[in-house]
Design an enzyme around this catalytic site. Structure first.
Site, PDB file in Angstrom:
ATOM      1  N   ARG A  64      25.829  30.606  41.565  1.00 60.74           N
ATOM      2  CA  ARG A  64      26.978  30.333  40.853  1.00 60.74           C
ATOM      3  C   ARG A  64      27.858  29.405  41.152  1.00 60.74           C
ATOM      4  O   ARG A  64      29.023  29.499  41.386  1.00 60.74           O
ATOM      5  CB  ARG A  64      27.447  31.918  41.013  1.00 60.74           C
ATOM      6  N   ASP A 123      27.050  18.983  24.770  1.00 65.63           N
ATOM      7  CA  ASP A 123      27.664  18.223  25.797  1.00 65.63           C
ATOM      8  C   ASP A 123      28.425  19.382  26.648  1.00 65.63           C
ATOM      9  O   ASP A 123      29.689  19.554  26.350  1.00 65.63           O
ATOM     10  CB  ASP A 123      28.318  16.989  25.564  1.00 65.63           C
TER      11      ASP A 123
END
Length: 272
Positions: A64, A123
């Site tokens: 994470r 992106d």
């Protein structure tokens, strides 16, 4: 592969469709930028940046964490490929806050996606201005996103991805990155990744950068010791981070990045 995808979608809190369509691409891009931060913290901790798929899944999904362009967009490239999208990694030069006469290194990668004969730019790894929607590569008009308007312009054989940013002097178009549609194979990404993470003149060695898009159209960013929340209308709230302990607390509370007590990031931009 299904387990990897399930873990990734759980990480970005995405429960939409998985067929290779524009709606799926839009949902994934928006969710990714809102949950997986852009950050260079491992560089400042002296940790290597590894770009193979297992390493990306371990760091960004299971641990994470966040990462910079080769990590975030490398993970996106893997996920979109697994879902059946037609994708290519393209190279670019980041031009944020840089004049046109300056030539930055080609150390950015984004993903080109072909959908129904149309090319799109995805992106999720260009710092505090990662677009929260895919952009058409074959259009030069303004394109709406959940955050800033964008456009792709062509000048002298080059393409420029630009964002319309609002400030005290009104709204102006700013270059985000420059590219030529050249692909960026793995060996080129490895070389650029080494420069980005290890070269003494790389700005990722000399400053701390963390960014995440907010669901309300704003953006949270940290640059060294300044935390900024920029609203969709351009208004900005800034806060000076006073200590390493406060920095760790903000990384956890605002960006979901948790580090052991006593962790210290070292670079020229930090006074401690």
């Amino acid at each position: 592969m299904d387990a990897d995808l399930d873990a990734y979608f759980d990480r970005i809190r995405y429960d939409g469709p998985r067929d290779p369509t524009l709606a799926t691409l839009q949902g994934i891009v928006a969710a990714h930028v809102a949950t997986i931060p852009f950050e260079n913290l491992d560089v400042l901790l002296g940790q290597p940046i590894v770009l193979d798929v297992p390493a990306l899944l371990r760091k960004l999904v299971h641990d994470r964490r966040g990462g910079y362009c080769f990590e975030n967009n490398g993970l996106l490239l893997h996920v979109l490929t697994a879902l059946g999208f037609a994708v290519q990694p393209l190279s670019a030069r980041v031009r944020l806050q840089r004049p046109r006469e300056f030539i930055p290194p080609r150390t950015h990668m984004f993903v080109r996606v072909e959908l129904d004969g149309a090319p799109w730019l995805a992106d999720v790894g260009v710092g505090g201005l990662s677009p929260t929607a895919p952009l058409r590569l074959d259009r030069e008009d303004e394109q709406a996103t959940p955050h800033e308007p964008r456009r792709i312009v062509r000048e002298d054989g080059r393409l420029f991805h630009q964002a319309l940013l609002r400030g005290d002097d009104g709204a102006k178009w700013h270059d985000v990155c420059e590219f030529t549609l050249e692909q960026m194979p793995p060996i080129d990404r490895e070389v650029a990744n080494w420069f980005t993470s290890a070269h003494p003149q790389s700005h990722f060695r000399n400053r701390l950068v963390v960014a995440r898009a907010a669901p309300d159209g704003g953006r949270h960013t940290i640059l060294n010791t300044e935390l900024t929340f920029r609203r969709r209308d351009g208004r900005a709230e800034r806060h000076d981070i006073q200590s390493p302990e406060e920095l760790l607390a903000i990384l956890g509370e605002v960006f979901g990045l948790h580090f052991p007590a006593g962790t210290r990031f070292t670079c020229e931009g930090l006074p401690w």
